[in-house]
Design an enzyme around this catalytic site. Structure first.
Site, short mmCIF file in Angstrom:
data_model
loop_
_atom_site.label_atom_id
_atom_site.label_comp_id
_atom_site.label_asym_id
_atom_site.label_seq_id
_atom_site.Cartn_x
_atom_site.Cartn_y
_atom_site.Cartn_z
NE ARG A 30 4.13 4.59 1.90
CZ ARG A 30 3.98 3.35 2.30
NH1 ARG A 30 3.44 2.47 1.49
NH2 ARG A 30 4.36 2.97 3.49
CB VAL A 31 -1.15 7.14 -4.29
CG1 VAL A 31 0.22 6.60 -4.60
CG2 VAL A 31 -2.03 6.05 -3.74
#
Lengths: 510, 132
Positions: A374-375
């Site tokens: 996600r990051v």
């Protein structure tokens, strides 16, 4: 002789002669590594409690009439009626650079036979995670050395990326490869003398594993020379559940020291499924109310408070980071289980490993569809982002088309091309265990794939060709790779040099 | 309400009945309570007695402390300690003295689950810990 007596005399003189005050209690019941103690009215939650024969315990249940203590060690020497006393100390472990290259137990005691750990600093095992203000977004890459991961599911420093899959699908191998890669990068960085180089120190926490597996992991780390940058916290299956419950928190405390001192660290929790099981065991013995699958109500908090301690701190707070790679073992590929869904929701993405892919020989058996970061993409280096941007989509399209094409006899040219490309990418991502690839070499290989250099090579020979190209880039074709390593970008000039080098390799490979 | 909390409540009531005018557990009062229980035994007689014992044990440190000394002739120490305990706890404590040769020299005072110790045995133990 006189110096010895002098030493002891000084020690005697330094001892306090004031009366000591302690808070004591009596063991009223002892079973399954848990002691019920009457008294101890001033004990704190999570405080270390001392029993006879230097056996330690932790106060986990503070009730009106008694205290539930989990014993950390051998309970065979204890009996009903024995005295327990408070220590005034929360459970702490030694931390610092002295722990690198060492194997310790859940309370930080060395178990590798290399002598005492000369660390002067101790951190409490349970700490509050950094808040919002000292944190910063993930913006620096943490390369695993595994092409399938670094290209499609990139991880950044300070991220929590779950490794999930059934038994024997290569979860630990991904974690160990990542540790080995950090050691390789550290050695390269130290050799370069770059003052801005930030090494990544690693902590490997083994929870509920077989001793033979832990010994094998240590051996691999020693053989690859990575052990100098690693601390191993061991709580094997033979250890009591209290030690297995504490080990991840102890490892995290060791990692937090690096983070709080402006350094980068990576921690692997292998694995949190067994950790949850150990906690369930303790909770049931302590007679705490049980919920779904007999886990106690706070099993989510058990993992959230642990994983929240991994963070990337901003410049005002030292710029350190603690990256976490928790591992979860699923049953029959069921990611919707209680513990897997809990940890999936806490982490910043997951690497899902499939048994089918593993059995087909696609290793690492990363499932592209179910894996996500996600990051991490914000931390990927520009050169890699440029060449790996489309690969996840191409591979996902390939998997979908491959499923449909089984029923089709006649395929159009575009579909055929996509299938061919997908098959080649799958072959390119195949990688042996404990053999991480530097990011600049990965970038060059990906670039070669994106620029159709592998199209003329039969699919069955792609793996061989990729290995050959990697070797070539590490030896004769070093220049463009060095430029990518230094600048992190894929300039036009670099691209030209890379093209020349790969053309040269292709002639020799053919 | 669960059975155990009912028993606890009854035991606390029994403790209240066992207290004399000065708020101390009286031997005669306890005997009377026990006799009464024997005559009309409740369903959980044994459990209730155990809980009663627990409540009494927990209550006694409110005015009673135990002193262990290495020697017999320690009357000075007894009076000094009683004074100090009374002053610090703002209560009228009685000292229950006994002999403990293990201490070698010094004393060990126990008030409830707080233990104050100043003995050779304790110092040697501290030294052993430091050296080990």
């Amino acid at each position: 002789m006189s110096s010895i007596t002098e030493l002891i005399r000084k020690e005697i003189e330094s001892l306090s002669t004031d009366p000591t005050k302690t808070n004591v209690g009596t063991i009223t019941a002892l079973a399954d590594g848990v002691a019920k103690v009457e008294g101890l009215s001033k004990v704190m939650f999570n405080e270390m409690v001392e029993f006879p024969n230097e056996v330690l315990g932790i106060a986990l249940n503070l009730e009106e009439d008694s205290v539930g203590c989990v014993i950390l060690g051998d309970t065979s020497s204890l009996k009903e009626g024995d005295e327990a006393r408070t220590t005034g100390k929360l459970l702490s472990v030694p931390v610092g650079m002295e722990l690198l290259g060492r194997v310790v137990d859940a309370v930080g005691r060395p178990i590798d036979g290399k002598g005492a750990i000369k660390s002067e600093v101790e951190f409490p095992v349970e700490r509050i995670a950094p808040g919002i203000i000292p944190r910063k977004s993930v913006d620096q890459p943490l390369q695993t050395g595994i092409m399938a991961v670094d290209s499609m599911i990139p991880i950044g420093r300070g991220q929590r990326e779950l490794i999930i899959g059934d038994r024997s699908t290569g979860k630990t191998t991904i974690a160990i490869d990542t540790i080995i890669n950090q050691a390789n990068i550290n050695k390269q960085g130290e050799k370069s003398g770059d003052p801005d180089f930030r090494p990544v120190y690693c902590i490997y926490v083994a929870i509920g594993q077989k001793n033979s597996n832990i010994a094998r992991t240590i051996k691999v780390l020693e053989q690859t020379g990575a052990i100098d940058y690693v601390t191993i916290v061991s709580a094997p299956a033979a250890d009591n559940p209290a030690n297995q419950y504490l080990a991840p928190y102890a490892g995290c405390a060791i990692g937090e020291w690096f983070m709080e001192n402006g350094r980068d660290a990576l921690i692997v929790y292998d694995d949190l499924s067994k950790h949850a099981v150990a906690y369930r065991q303790i909770s049931l013995i302590l007679k705490r109310p049980s919920g779904r699958e007999a886990y106690p109500g706070d099993v989510f908090y058990l993992h959230s408070r642990l994983l929240e301690r991994s963070a990337r701190l901003n410049e005002d707070n030292g710029n350190g980071s603690l990256t976490a790679l928790p591992i979860i073992e699923t049953q029959m590929g069921d990611v919707a289980g209680y513990i897997p869904t809990n940890v999936i929701s806490i982490t910043d993405g997951q690497i899902f490993l499939e048994t089918d892919l593993f059995n087909k020989g696609i290793r690492p058996a990363v499932s592209v569809g179910l894996s996500v970061s996600r990051v991490g993409s914000a931390a990927q280096i520009k050169a890699y982002k440029k060449v790996a941007g489309k690969v996840k989509l191409e591979l996902a399209q390939f998997r979908e088309l491959a499923a449909f094409s089984q029923f089709e006899s006649d395929l159009d040219a575009t579909t055929k091309a996509r299938l061919e490309r997908g098959a080649r990418i799958v072959e390119m991502f195949k990688q042996g265990a404990y053999n991480p690839v530097p990011v600049e070499v990965q970038t060059a290989v990906m670039w070669a794939m994106q620029n159709d250099f592998f199209d003329s090579i039969p699919v069955s020979q792609i793996s061989e060709a990729v290995i050959s190209l990697k070797d070539f880039l590490k030896t004769q074709g070093q220049e463009p790779c060095s430029e990518i390593y230094i600048s992190g970008k894929m300039e036009e000039e670099t691209e030209q040099k890379l093209r020349t080098a790969i053309e040269e390799w292709k002639r020799s490979f053919a | 309400m669960s059975n155990s909390s009912k028993i606890k409540k009854v035991a606390k009531k029994l403790l209240e009945l066992s207290l004399d005018d000065q708020g101390r557990v009286g031997v005669d009062k306890v005997k009377a309570v026990l006799d009464s229980l024997r005559e009309n035994p409740p369903s959980d007689h044994r459990t209730l007695l155990r809980e009663f014992l627990f409540q009494v044990r927990r209550y006694l440190p409110n005015y009673q402390c135990e002193l262990e000394t290495a020697n017999d002739a320690q009357s000075d120490l007894n009076s000094v300690l009683t004074e100090k305990v009374n002053a610090s706890k703002e209560a009228d404590y009685t000292l229950d003295a006994s002999l403990n040769k293990v201490l070698i020299a010094g004393y060990k005072l126990r008030i409830g689950d707080d233990v104050y110790e100043d003995s050779i045995h304790q110092r040697l133990e501290n030294l052993r810990r430091t050296l080990s």
